[in-house]
Scaffold this motif. Sequence first.
Motif, PDB file in Angstrom:
ATOM      1  N   GLY A 359      -8.909 -35.900 -19.258  1.00  0.00           N
ATOM      2  CA  GLY A 359     -10.150 -36.292 -18.613  1.00  0.00           C
ATOM      3  C   GLY A 359      -9.995 -36.357 -17.112  1.00  0.00           C
ATOM      4  O   GLY A 359      -8.895 -36.177 -16.561  1.00  0.00           O
ATOM      5  N   ASN A 360     -11.081 -36.620 -16.412  1.00  0.00           N
ATOM      6  CA  ASN A 360     -11.082 -36.665 -14.962  1.00  0.00           C
ATOM      7  C   ASN A 360     -10.538 -37.988 -14.441  1.00  0.00           C
ATOM      8  O   ASN A 360     -10.602 -39.018 -15.119  1.00  0.00           O
ATOM      9  N   ALA A 361     -10.011 -37.961 -13.230  1.00  0.00           N
ATOM     10  CA  ALA A 361      -9.486 -39.162 -12.598  1.00  0.00           C
ATOM     11  C   ALA A 361     -10.628 -40.083 -12.160  1.00  0.00           C
ATOM     12  O   ALA A 361     -11.719 -39.627 -11.832  1.00  0.00           O
ATOM     13  N   VAL A 362     -10.355 -41.395 -12.160  1.00  0.00           N
ATOM     14  CA  VAL A 362     -11.331 -42.394 -11.730  1.00  0.00           C
ATOM     15  C   VAL A 362     -10.680 -43.294 -10.676  1.00  0.00           C
ATOM     16  O   VAL A 362      -9.463 -43.350 -10.543  1.00  0.00           O
ATOM     17  N   GLN A 363     -11.512 -44.025  -9.955  1.00  0.00           N
ATOM     18  CA  GLN A 363     -11.059 -44.808  -8.815  1.00  0.00           C
ATOM     19  C   GLN A 363     -10.086 -45.912  -9.220  1.00  0.00           C
ATOM     20  O   GLN A 363     -10.289 -46.616 -10.209  1.00  0.00           O
ATOM     21  N   PHE A 364      -9.014 -46.067  -8.417  1.00  0.00           N
ATOM     22  CA  PHE A 364      -8.029 -47.136  -8.616  1.00  0.00           C
ATOM     23  C   PHE A 364      -8.093 -48.157  -7.485  1.00  0.00           C
ATOM     24  O   PHE A 364      -8.133 -49.356  -7.717  1.00  0.00           O
ATOM     25  N   GLY A 365      -8.071 -47.694  -6.216  1.00  0.00           N
ATOM     26  CA  GLY A 365      -8.067 -48.599  -5.069  1.00  0.00           C
ATOM     27  C   GLY A 365      -7.752 -47.829  -3.799  1.00  0.00           C
ATOM     28  O   GLY A 365      -7.905 -46.610  -3.742  1.00  0.00           O
ATOM     29  N   GLU A 366      -7.280 -48.534  -2.778  1.00  0.00           N
ATOM     30  CA  GLU A 366      -6.979 -47.922  -1.484  1.00  0.00           C
ATOM     31  C   GLU A 366      -5.535 -48.191  -1.078  1.00  0.00           C
ATOM     32  O   GLU A 366      -4.958 -49.235  -1.408  1.00  0.00           O
ATOM     33  N   LEU A 367      -4.956 -47.215  -0.370  1.00  0.00           N
ATOM     34  CA  LEU A 367      -3.663 -47.402   0.275  1.00  0.00           C
ATOM     35  C   LEU A 367      -3.917 -48.140   1.583  1.00  0.00           C
ATOM     36  O   LEU A 367      -4.202 -47.544   2.611  1.00  0.00           O
ATOM     37  N   THR A 368      -3.815 -49.440   1.551  1.00  0.00           N
ATOM     38  CA  THR A 368      -4.303 -50.251   2.665  1.00  0.00           C
ATOM     39  C   THR A 368      -3.413 -50.170   3.898  1.00  0.00           C
ATOM     40  O   THR A 368      -3.895 -50.310   5.018  1.00  0.00           O
ATOM     41  N   VAL A 369      -2.098 -49.967   3.722  1.00  0.00           N
ATOM     42  CA  VAL A 369      -1.219 -49.886   4.895  1.00  0.00           C
ATOM     43  C   VAL A 369      -1.570 -48.654   5.723  1.00  0.00           C
ATOM     44  O   VAL A 369      -1.717 -48.721   6.937  1.00  0.00           O
ATOM     45  N   ALA A 370      -1.718 -47.516   5.046  1.00  0.00           N
ATOM     46  CA  ALA A 370      -2.089 -46.292   5.757  1.00  0.00           C
ATOM     47  C   ALA A 370      -3.464 -46.428   6.400  1.00  0.00           C
ATOM     48  O   ALA A 370      -3.689 -45.994   7.529  1.00  0.00           O
ATOM     49  N   LYS A 371      -4.384 -47.060   5.681  1.00  0.00           N
ATOM     50  CA  LYS A 371      -5.761 -47.117   6.161  1.00  0.00           C
ATOM     51  C   LYS A 371      -5.946 -48.139   7.278  1.00  0.00           C
ATOM     52  O   LYS A 371      -6.630 -47.879   8.275  1.00  0.00           O
ATOM     53  N   LEU A 372      -5.319 -49.308   7.155  1.00  0.00           N
ATOM     54  CA  LEU A 372      -5.548 -50.373   8.119  1.00  0.00           C
ATOM     55  C   LEU A 372      -4.556 -50.337   9.280  1.00  0.00           C
ATOM     56  O   LEU A 372      -4.934 -50.528  10.428  1.00  0.00           O
ATOM     57  N   SER A 373      -3.276 -50.081   8.980  1.00  0.00           N
ATOM     58  CA  SER A 373      -2.281 -50.109  10.040  1.00  0.00           C
ATOM     59  C   SER A 373      -2.416 -48.934  10.992  1.00  0.00           C
ATOM     60  O   SER A 373      -2.159 -49.054  12.185  1.00  0.00           O
ATOM     61  N   HIS A 374      -2.808 -47.787  10.452  1.00  0.00           N
ATOM     62  CA  HIS A 374      -2.879 -46.581  11.277  1.00  0.00           C
ATOM     63  C   HIS A 374      -4.308 -46.137  11.554  1.00  0.00           C
ATOM     64  O   HIS A 374      -4.518 -45.163  12.277  1.00  0.00           O
ATOM     65  N   SER A 375      -5.278 -46.822  10.937  1.00  0.00           N
ATOM     66  CA  SER A 375      -6.701 -46.527  11.167  1.00  0.00           C
ATOM     67  C   SER A 375      -7.007 -45.063  10.898  1.00  0.00           C
ATOM     68  O   SER A 375      -7.759 -44.430  11.641  1.00  0.00           O
ATOM     69  N   VAL A 376      -6.400 -44.513   9.858  1.00  0.00           N
ATOM     70  CA  VAL A 376      -6.668 -43.129   9.467  1.00  0.00           C
ATOM     71  C   VAL A 376      -7.008 -43.097   7.986  1.00  0.00           C
ATOM     72  O   VAL A 376      -6.724 -44.034   7.247  1.00  0.00           O
ATOM     73  N   GLU A 377      -7.603 -42.003   7.565  1.00  0.00           N
ATOM     74  CA  GLU A 377      -7.999 -41.833   6.171  1.00  0.00           C
ATOM     75  C   GLU A 377      -7.099 -40.825   5.469  1.00  0.00           C
ATOM     76  O   GLU A 377      -7.558 -40.006   4.680  1.00  0.00           O
ATOM     77  N   SER A 378      -5.785 -40.861   5.774  1.00  0.00           N
ATOM     78  CA  SER A 378      -4.903 -39.921   5.096  1.00  0.00           C
ATOM     79  C   SER A 378      -3.478 -40.465   5.051  1.00  0.00           C
ATOM     80  O   SER A 378      -3.054 -41.226   5.919  1.00  0.00           O
ATOM     81  N   LEU A 379      -2.766 -40.089   4.019  1.00  0.00           N
ATOM     82  CA  LEU A 379      -1.330 -40.297   3.909  1.00  0.00           C
ATOM     83  C   LEU A 379      -0.788 -39.049   3.219  1.00  0.00           C
ATOM     84  O   LEU A 379      -0.739 -38.957   2.002  1.00  0.00           O
ATOM     85  N   GLN A 380      -0.386 -38.058   4.022  1.00  0.00           N
ATOM     86  CA  GLN A 380       0.051 -36.776   3.487  1.00  0.00           C
ATOM     87  C   GLN A 380       1.541 -36.794   3.189  1.00  0.00           C
ATOM     88  O   GLN A 380       2.328 -37.429   3.886  1.00  0.00           O
ATOM     89  N   GLU A 381       1.921 -36.074   2.117  1.00  0.00           N
ATOM     90  CA  GLU A 381       3.312 -35.852   1.739  1.00  0.00           C
ATOM     91  C   GLU A 381       4.118 -37.141   1.559  1.00  0.00           C
ATOM     92  O   GLU A 381       5.261 -37.241   2.006  1.00  0.00           O
TER      93      GLU A 381
END
Length: 392
Positions: A359-381
């Motif tokens: 089945g398809n993936a559903v929402q779990f949550g957010e990577l808060t360190v990447a989002k809040l500490s770096h103020s970006v919407e990505s954590l690549q690789e």
Amino acid sequence: MSKINVRSFSNENDDGAPDIVGVSTFSSTAYFVPTKGTTAQRPSDHVEVGSIRFNTDIANLEYYRGKTIGWSQFELIDPDLGGGTGSNTGLGARGLFVGGYSPAATADIEFITISTLGNSQNFGDLTDGVNSLATTNDRTRGFASGGNVPTTQVKMRFCTLASLGNSTDGGDLTAATKGRPAGISDSTRGVILGGRNSSNEAVNTIQYHTIQTTGNAADFGDLLSKREFIGGMAASSTRGLLAGGYDDPGARINVIEFVTTKTLGNSTDFGDLSYVANSVGAASNSPRAIFAGGRTPSRPNNIEFVTIATTGNTSDFGDLTGVVDGDIGMVTSPTRAVFGGGDAPNGAEMVYVEIATTGNAVQFGELTVAKLSHSVESLQEPGCWSTGHGGL
């Protein structure tokens, strides 16, 4: 009550230990002393399944599981971790996202409890910011090795997974290794496959290390061909898989290969992904490996799976939601896979699937360190550790 005193105890042919028949229990207020020796001295011939010895290299008891699996150490652990904020208010297998690119190479480590839902929490830091690294782990210790940082491409760093904190030096790889090599693990050994050398050339090198010791990696064997930007951790307790990547001329491929983790040697062909991609996310429970996302060079939403004990091509599992795509990381428990990271604008999100179903993936949550500490919407690789992955 009788007492037996013997100086020599052998079978009737004087060529081995005797068989003691009819003894169903043994009790004592004292102790018994098992045989002991180094890892290199492990017996392999005429060993009964269930035999116990003390391994002096790792300072732990180990038991024999048969010719295919070999010796495994006893693990004195609590498999359920948690006790924090976000998803970590619950208990269960722990998943960690390690390093990555956000928007430059980062040292951040953030963690979740896989059986719950919610945001990640800060775990600690690597000794340096790094992306495109290899990650390996057992239930208690995780290694982050190599990566795209010129001064630390041979470095192996480790953390104790049950406690929060920063990484510690764990030895060196056999050579500089970057370019997102694949990392697979069982309960004793971490194996690092492919990647790129310091001259930016794809390699076919396979190297390994013993997770509960510190020291340098050693040669394991070779891949079928040179490969880089593979990524992921897909393994059972006997076999590890890698999928996709770039080959030596720099063309994307869809080939899946496998190695037998307990033995040394070269990889073997397993089958193919249905799509050609690099930086594919990969993870597993014991019977099933899941591959997802990557670059084609667009950002596919494929989720596919194979049965690890067999060989063959992937089957369709479902789709990523579009919230998580690109160069993603994956963590697993025995029942659930969580996908996290990838490209902006939604690369700091996490979604999940239940591994036993499709089945398809559903929402779990957010990577808060990447989002809040770096103020970006990505954590690549990002690299990933899971205390409940299929190799354990």
